[in-house]
Design a protein around this motif. Structure first.
Motif, PDB file in Angstrom:
ATOM      1  N   TRP A  97       0.829  -1.201   0.000  1.00 14.45           N
ATOM      2  CA  TRP A  97       0.000   0.000   0.000  1.00 14.45           C
ATOM      3  C   TRP A  97       0.858   1.243   0.000  1.00 14.45           C
ATOM      4  CZ3 TRP A  97      -0.513  -3.680   3.990  1.00 14.45           C
ATOM      5  CH2 TRP A  97       0.299  -3.449   5.093  1.00 14.45           C
ATOM      6  N   THR A  98       0.193   2.358  -0.212  1.00 12.00           N
ATOM      7  CA  THR A  98       0.818   3.673  -0.126  1.00 12.00           C
ATOM      8  C   THR A  98       0.199   4.390   1.058  1.00 12.00           C
ATOM      9  OG1 THR A  98       1.075   3.732  -2.526  1.00 12.00           O
ATOM     10  CG2 THR A  98       1.224   5.843  -1.354  1.00 12.00           C
ATOM     11  N   LEU A  99       1.042   4.848   1.971  1.00 16.52           N
ATOM     12  CA  LEU A  99       0.535   5.550   3.152  1.00 16.52           C
ATOM     13  C   LEU A  99       0.250   7.013   2.833  1.00 16.52           C
ATOM     14  CD1 LEU A  99       2.886   4.271   6.003  1.00 16.52           C
ATOM     15  CD2 LEU A  99       0.546   3.548   5.500  1.00 16.52           C
ATOM     16  N   PRO A 100      -0.873   7.526   3.307  1.00 14.33           N
ATOM     17  CA  PRO A 100      -1.111   8.967   3.190  1.00 14.33           C
ATOM     18  C   PRO A 100      -0.046   9.746   3.974  1.00 14.33           C
ATOM     19  CG  PRO A 100      -3.164   7.817   3.641  1.00 14.33           C
ATOM     20  CD  PRO A 100      -2.044   6.820   3.829  1.00 14.33           C
ATOM     21  N   GLU A 101       0.128  10.979   3.615  1.00 13.57           N
ATOM     22  CA  GLU A 101       1.129  11.833   4.261  1.00 13.57           C
ATOM     23  C   GLU A 101       0.907  11.896   5.772  1.00 13.57           C
ATOM     24  OE1 GLU A 101       2.591  16.468   4.121  1.00 13.57           O
ATOM     25  OE2 GLU A 101       1.669  15.590   2.337  1.00 13.57           O
ATOM     26  N   GLY A 102       1.993  11.737   6.525  1.00 13.49           N
ATOM     27  CA  GLY A 102       1.948  11.831   7.980  1.00 13.49           C
ATOM     28  C   GLY A 102       1.701  10.507   8.685  1.00 13.49           C
ATOM     29  N   TRP A 103       1.289   9.475   7.958  1.00 15.03           N
ATOM     30  CA  TRP A 103       1.051   8.169   8.568  1.00 15.03           C
ATOM     31  C   TRP A 103       2.379   7.450   8.762  1.00 15.03           C
ATOM     32  CZ3 TRP A 103      -3.810   5.070   6.938  1.00 15.03           C
ATOM     33  CH2 TRP A 103      -4.929   5.900   6.929  1.00 15.03           C
ATOM     34  N   GLN A 104       2.452   6.620   9.795  1.00 16.60           N
ATOM     35  CA  GLN A 104       3.651   5.824  10.048  1.00 16.60           C
ATOM     36  C   GLN A 104       3.263   4.355  10.119  1.00 16.60           C
ATOM     37  OE1 GLN A 104       5.375   7.276  13.663  1.00 16.60           O
ATOM     38  NE2 GLN A 104       5.887   9.267  12.806  1.00 16.60           N
ATOM     39  N   GLU A 105       4.141   3.513   9.620  1.00 21.15           N
ATOM     40  CA  GLU A 105       3.898   2.073   9.638  1.00 21.15           C
ATOM     41  C   GLU A 105       4.832   1.410  10.634  1.00 21.15           C
ATOM     42  OE1 GLU A 105       4.344  -1.693   6.587  1.00 21.15           O
ATOM     43  OE2 GLU A 105       3.826   0.271   5.773  1.00 21.15           O
ATOM     44  N   GLN A 106       4.260   0.569  11.499  1.00 22.50           N
ATOM     45  CA  GLN A 106       5.051  -0.229  12.427  1.00 22.50           C
ATOM     46  C   GLN A 106       4.956  -1.685  11.987  1.00 22.50           C
ATOM     47  OE1 GLN A 106       3.400   0.705  16.285  1.00 22.50           O
ATOM     48  NE2 GLN A 106       4.509   2.634  16.402  1.00 22.50           N
ATOM     49  N   PRO A 107       5.991  -2.472  12.282  1.00 21.25           N
ATOM     50  CA  PRO A 107       5.994  -3.864  11.830  1.00 21.25           C
ATOM     51  C   PRO A 107       4.806  -4.652  12.375  1.00 21.25           C
ATOM     52  CG  PRO A 107       8.095  -3.273  12.837  1.00 21.25           C
ATOM     53  CD  PRO A 107       7.164  -2.134  13.061  1.00 21.25           C
ATOM     54  N   GLY A 108       4.421  -5.657  11.616  1.00 17.29           N
ATOM     55  CA  GLY A 108       3.337  -6.532  12.029  1.00 17.29           C
ATOM     56  C   GLY A 108       3.851  -7.708  12.839  1.00 17.29           C
ATOM     57  N   ASN A 109       2.990  -8.709  12.964  1.00 18.50           N
ATOM     58  CA  ASN A 109       3.332  -9.952  13.650  1.00 18.50           C
ATOM     59  C   ASN A 109       2.555 -11.073  12.970  1.00 18.50           C
ATOM     60  OD1 ASN A 109       0.656  -9.924  14.720  1.00 18.50           O
ATOM     61  ND2 ASN A 109       1.333  -8.740  16.486  1.00 18.50           N
ATOM     62  N   GLN A 110       2.384 -12.201  13.639  1.00 15.36           N
ATOM     63  CA  GLN A 110       1.706 -13.321  12.983  1.00 15.36           C
ATOM     64  C   GLN A 110       0.234 -13.047  12.708  1.00 15.36           C
ATOM     65  OE1 GLN A 110       2.459 -16.063  16.276  1.00 15.36           O
ATOM     66  NE2 GLN A 110       0.276 -16.478  16.368  1.00 15.36           N
ATOM     67  N   PHE A 111      -0.367 -12.056  13.390  1.00 11.38           N
ATOM     68  CA  PHE A 111      -1.788 -11.780  13.228  1.00 11.38           C
ATOM     69  C   PHE A 111      -2.080 -10.545  12.383  1.00 11.38           C
ATOM     70  CE2 PHE A 111      -1.409 -13.938  17.365  1.00 11.38           C
ATOM     71  CZ  PHE A 111      -2.098 -15.093  17.048  1.00 11.38           C
ATOM     72  N   ARG A 112      -1.085  -9.726  12.157  1.00 10.56           N
ATOM     73  CA  ARG A 112      -1.327  -8.507  11.387  1.00 10.56           C
ATOM     74  C   ARG A 112      -0.133  -8.208  10.496  1.00 10.56           C
ATOM     75  NH1 ARG A 112      -1.742  -3.869  16.056  1.00 10.56           N
ATOM     76  NH2 ARG A 112      -3.324  -5.239  16.873  1.00 10.56           N
ATOM     77  N   TYR A 113      -0.447  -7.612   9.358  1.00 13.00           N
ATOM     78  CA  TYR A 113       0.622  -7.212   8.444  1.00 13.00           C
ATOM     79  C   TYR A 113       1.350  -5.988   8.981  1.00 13.00           C
ATOM     80  CZ  TYR A 113      -1.134 -10.418   4.916  1.00 13.00           C
ATOM     81  OH  TYR A 113      -1.518 -11.544   4.242  1.00 13.00           O
ATOM     82  N   ALA A 114       0.601  -5.083   9.601  1.00 17.93           N
ATOM     83  CA  ALA A 114       1.216  -3.854  10.098  1.00 17.93           C
ATOM     84  C   ALA A 114       0.267  -3.152  11.055  1.00 17.93           C
ATOM     85  CB  ALA A 114       1.543  -2.915   8.936  1.00 17.93           C
ATOM     86  N   THR A 115       0.843  -2.276  11.863  1.00 17.60           N
ATOM     87  CA  THR A 115       0.075  -1.310  12.648  1.00 17.60           C
ATOM     88  C   THR A 115       0.373   0.047  12.042  1.00 17.60           C
ATOM     89  OG1 THR A 115       0.232  -2.632  14.662  1.00 17.60           O
ATOM     90  CG2 THR A 115      -0.252  -0.281  14.933  1.00 17.60           C
TER      91      THR A 115
END
Length: 125
Positions: free
Chosen positions: A26-44
């Motif tokens: 995906w492409t994050l909108p401006e100002g959004w931050q991505e944190q690593p996921g785990n076995q249940f989620r791709y990302a926070t």
């Protein structure tokens, strides 16, 4: 409702989802931050909302072979955690193609991406 302020950005995010080798990109909108996921989620995703931040999750759902049932089971689990009512597979089938809707479906290549706006406080705590 502070989250309502960013519904257009959420819709933009959902529409940006594509798949590469079975994994969402995906492409994050401006100002959004991505944190690593785990076995249940791709990302926070950490999103600025007014003077605060809000966390959103991109979940990896277990697949039993019936995606509609899998999605409904997970939405109902999340709704239950917030003391909210359940949905049915009929509700999922009737999901809006408007990405700003409470329950929406969007095509990402050959896959369908479902998004749901669940707002509440965790039940029992």
């Amino acid at each position: 409702e502070p989250v309502g302020q960013i519904v257009p950005q959420l819709a933009e995010f959902v529409r940006s989802v594509t798949y590469n080798e079975g994994k969402p990109v995906w492409t994050l909108p401006e100002g959004w931050q991505e944190q690593p996921g785990n076995q249940f989620r791709y990302a926070t995703l950490v999103v600025p909302v007014g003077d605060a931040t809000q966390e959103f999750t991109v979940s990896a759902l277990p697949a039993s072979g019936d995606i509609s049932t899998d999605v409904v089971i997970n939405i109902n689990r999340w709704n239950g955690q917030l003391g909210l009512g359940e949905i049915t597979t009929s509700d999922l089938e009737a999901a809006s193609e408007d990405a700003t809707a409470k329950l929406a479906k969007t095509k990402a290549g050959e896959k369908t991406v479902y998004s749901i706006n669940i707002v509440g406080e965790q039940a029992g705590g």
